[in-house]
Design an enzyme around this catalytic site. Structure first.
Site, short mmCIF file in Angstrom:
data_model
loop_
_atom_site.label_atom_id
_atom_site.label_comp_id
_atom_site.label_asym_id
_atom_site.label_seq_id
_atom_site.Cartn_x
_atom_site.Cartn_y
_atom_site.Cartn_z
N LYS A 22 0.83 -1.22 0.00
CA LYS A 22 0.00 0.00 0.00
C LYS A 22 0.86 1.26 0.00
CE LYS A 22 -1.76 1.83 4.02
NZ LYS A 22 -1.68 3.26 4.22
N ASN A 23 1.84 1.31 0.92
CA ASN A 23 2.55 2.58 1.10
C ASN A 23 3.54 2.88 -0.02
OD1 ASN A 23 1.00 3.15 3.28
ND2 ASN A 23 2.52 2.54 4.81
N ARG A 93 -4.06 9.67 3.83
CA ARG A 93 -2.85 10.41 4.14
C ARG A 93 -2.00 10.73 2.90
NH1 ARG A 93 -1.83 13.71 7.92
NH2 ARG A 93 0.37 14.17 8.00
N CYS A 117 -5.08 7.84 9.20
CA CYS A 117 -5.31 7.33 10.56
C CYS A 117 -4.99 8.39 11.61
CB CYS A 117 -4.42 6.11 10.83
SG CYS A 117 -4.82 4.70 9.80
N ARG A 122 0.20 15.02 13.12
CA ARG A 122 0.90 14.53 11.93
C ARG A 122 1.31 15.74 11.06
NH1 ARG A 122 -1.82 9.06 9.57
NH2 ARG A 122 0.25 8.90 8.66
N PRO A 123 2.35 16.48 11.49
CA PRO A 123 2.74 17.68 10.74
C PRO A 123 3.37 17.33 9.39
CG PRO A 123 4.33 17.24 12.48
CD PRO A 123 3.26 16.20 12.61
N ILE A 124 3.42 18.32 8.48
CA ILE A 124 4.13 18.11 7.20
C ILE A 124 5.20 19.19 7.00
CG2 ILE A 124 2.27 16.82 6.06
CD1 ILE A 124 1.70 19.46 4.47
N ASP A 125 5.71 19.71 8.12
CA ASP A 125 6.70 20.79 8.03
C ASP A 125 7.96 20.36 7.26
OD1 ASP A 125 6.84 19.18 10.52
OD2 ASP A 125 8.75 20.22 10.75
N GLN A 126 8.34 19.09 7.35
CA GLN A 126 9.57 18.65 6.67
C GLN A 126 9.36 18.57 5.16
OE1 GLN A 126 12.58 18.30 8.45
NE2 GLN A 126 11.18 19.26 9.91
N ASP A 310 4.02 0.32 12.11
CA ASP A 310 2.77 -0.21 11.54
C ASP A 310 2.53 -1.67 11.94
OD1 ASP A 310 2.40 2.26 10.45
OD2 ASP A 310 3.00 1.71 8.41
N ARG A 402 -9.15 0.07 3.86
CA ARG A 402 -8.26 1.07 3.27
C ARG A 402 -6.90 0.47 2.93
NH1 ARG A 402 -6.74 4.97 7.03
NH2 ARG A 402 -5.15 5.17 5.44
C1 EPZ Z 1 4.08 6.78 6.65
O1 EPZ Z 1 3.38 7.88 7.20
C2 EPZ Z 1 3.07 5.67 6.54
N1 EPZ Z 1 1.99 6.12 5.70
C3 EPZ Z 1 2.57 5.28 7.92
O2 EPZ Z 1 1.75 4.13 7.76
C4 EPZ Z 1 3.74 4.90 8.82
O3 EPZ Z 1 3.30 4.70 10.12
C5 EPZ Z 1 4.79 6.01 8.82
O4 EPZ Z 1 5.16 6.35 7.46
C6 EPZ Z 1 6.06 5.63 9.55
O5 EPZ Z 1 6.60 4.46 8.98
C7 EPZ Z 1 2.14 6.13 4.38
O6 EPZ Z 1 3.17 5.76 3.83
C8 EPZ Z 1 0.97 6.59 3.57
P1 EPZ Z 1 6.39 9.95 8.65
P2 EPZ Z 1 4.04 9.33 7.15
O7 EPZ Z 1 6.41 11.21 7.87
O8 EPZ Z 1 4.84 9.45 5.94
C9 EPZ Z 1 6.95 13.18 12.12
C10 EPZ Z 1 -0.17 2.83 7.88
O9 EPZ Z 1 -0.76 2.26 8.81
N2 EPZ Z 1 6.93 14.17 11.03
O10 EPZ Z 1 7.46 8.95 8.44
O11 EPZ Z 1 2.93 10.31 7.36
C11 EPZ Z 1 5.60 12.52 12.34
O12 EPZ Z 1 4.77 13.29 13.16
C12 EPZ Z 1 0.35 4.23 8.05
O13 EPZ Z 1 0.01 2.31 6.76
C13 EPZ Z 1 7.19 15.50 11.32
O14 EPZ Z 1 7.41 15.89 12.47
O15 EPZ Z 1 4.96 9.26 8.43
C14 EPZ Z 1 6.03 11.20 12.94
O16 EPZ Z 1 6.24 11.37 14.31
C15 EPZ Z 1 -0.01 4.81 9.36
N3 EPZ Z 1 7.18 16.41 10.29
C16 EPZ Z 1 7.37 10.89 12.26
O17 EPZ Z 1 7.82 12.14 11.74
C17 EPZ Z 1 6.92 16.02 9.01
O18 EPZ Z 1 6.93 16.89 8.11
C18 EPZ Z 1 7.32 9.91 11.10
O19 EPZ Z 1 6.30 10.31 10.18
C19 EPZ Z 1 6.67 14.68 8.73
C20 EPZ Z 1 6.67 13.77 9.77
#
Ligand code: EPZ
Length: 425
Positions: A22-23, A93, A117, A122-126, A310, A402
């Protein structure tokens, strides 16, 4: 509305074939926006998040032809929109990958905030930091992320991620593919789906090196190929879910169409808990069998190659019925323990303190009505239902749909007594 009803107590036995990841798929479909031509994509999981991705592509003006539930042909030549409304993006997401892809091809994107979920903040600042480093201006207005590049094409730059983020790594990769010059992502995520997106883009003519390590170098190219075929990598988390289900039910399951090296963090923990694991020589099958009760383990979730977040709820079910006291620490998300309240109602002995759950193993779980509070929590409830005494009802199963293809059919084939029925009014 539908629910699942499971009569517990049957050890899972047999073999199960894993679907595409999926991801990976939810990033590769938006990546087709970068290609003025036809992409043939195989091994797509037949799940609702993929249908939503394809609906967005069609909304943008792409032609999407389903050859089967797992195979699609996409032609993005005539895309004529650069906006995606919130009504579409709020449903999952990965809709945020349309920002990177549209920005890369058209120099602008207006995309609604992503859903997905509920795992805490869940910020997107990065992601935004990466786009801005490449020259984009980004504003968020009324829930819409508006990004544009004032000087036409984005330009490559160095981006150091403050936190290892799967989404930011992939989104920056997408936006850098057609940029002028070279982009270097440092402290990049290393998950198998990162490598799969890079492989897809390279197959299409991109120049990406280092995916799977923490430094990824993307040299921008003028354009991508006009047509190509690609098959999505097998789903690490689906395979891991069946591994834990096999162990928890004290069954014997062979998991096919997987990549065993992606499963190493899960296999290592299961072996520590007394589960037997056999990997095939070609690295594409894994047998998991476990006649006896498993023993305690301490697990901490980490970015790949650590134990996947996950898999955290599924692991909690196994620890709930393992002998001894286990500690399960979540270090990726702020809030991923909501499901423990459901497990406690089934008789699990779990105490959550901050980011750690202390789990005292109990003899057995008891059936009761539970909710799938999110996608992986839903998978955990199915495993709990399979091992519990009595009939478990699982509600809110749209979360499960999903992300898992034909999930109950796969469990039925392994002998589980699970059926999908309509919710009563
Ligand atoms: C992906 O989410 C997956 N989703 C998630 O799977 C998975 O849990 C996660 O990666 C971690 O492996 C998809 O691929 C669609 P991250 P993502 O950005 O990309 C922080 C599932 O069940 N962060 O790696 O949204 C964030 O808050 C789902 O399939 C920032 O601070 O996760 C978290 O603590 C649930 N700023 C950490 O980083 C940012 O800009 C990791 O998040 C981005 C993230």
């Amino acid at each position: 509305m539908e629910k699942l009803v499971i009569t517990g107590g049957t050890p899972l036995k047999g073999s199960v074939k894993i679907s595409g990841a999926k991801n990976a798929a939810v990033a590769i479909l938006p990546a087709t926006v970068l290609i003025k031509g036809k992409c043939h994509i195989e091994n797509l999981p037949d799940i609702s998040d993929i249908k939503l991705c394809c609906e967005i592509l069609e909304y943008l003006g792409a032609s999407v032809t389903y050859i089967s539930g797992n195979e699609v042909e996409i032609d993005c030549t005539n895309i004529n929109k650069t906006d995606v409304p919130f009504s579409m993006t709020k449903k999952f997401r990965a809709s945020y990958y349309f920002i990177g892809a549209l920005l890369s091809r058209f120099g602008k994107a207006e995309v609604g905030s992503p859903g997905g979920c509920n795992l805490g903040v869940r910020p997107i600042d990065q992601h935004i930091k990466g786009f801005e480093a490449m020259g984009a201006k980004v504003e968020i207005e009324g829930g819409i992320i508006k990004a544009y590049s004032p000087f036409g094409k984005l330009h490559g730059d160095n981006v150091y991620l403050d936190i290892v983020s799967v989404g930011a790594t992939m989104n920056i990769m997408l936006s850098a593919v057609l940029a002028d010059g070279t982009t270097v992502i440092e402290n990049a995520a290393k998950e198998p789906h990162i490598v799969d997106l890079a492989n897809f883009l390279n197959t299409m003519g991109a120049n990406i090196k280092g995916a799977g390590t923490d430094v990824i170098k993307i040299t921008g190219v003028e354009s991508l190929n006009r047509s190509a075929s690609y098959s999505i990598v097998p789903d690490q988390i689906e395979a891991g879910t069946f591994m834990i289900a096999a162990a928890a039910s004290r069954g014997d399951v062979t998991i096919t169409n997987c990549i065993t090296t992606h499963l190493s963090p899960i296999s290592a923990k299961l072996i520590e808990m007394g589960v037997s694991i056999e990997e095939s020589d070609d690295g594409e099958q894994i047998r998991v069998y476990c006649p006896n009760r498993t023993t305690k383990a301490n697990i901490k979730t980490l970015p790949y190659p650590g134990f996947p977040t996950d898999m955290q709820p599924q692991a909690a079910v196994l620890l709930s019925v393992s002998e001894g006291t286990s500690y399960l620490t979540e270090s990726v998300w702020d809030s991923r323990f909501q499901y423990t309240e459901e497990l406690k109602r089934m008789g699990a002995n779990i105490r959550v303190e901050g980011k750690t759950a202390c789990i005292e193993g109990v003899d057995h779980l008891n059936a009761c009505p539970v909710n799938a509070t999110d996608l992986r929590a839903g998978a955990a409830m199915i495993i709990a239902g399979i091992i519990a005494e009595g009939d478990t009802e699982i509600h809110s199963i749209e979360h499960i749909d999903r992300g898992y293809e034909k999930f109950e059919e796969k469990f039925q084939k392994l002998g589980a007594k699970i059926k999908r029925v309509m919710e009563e009014e």
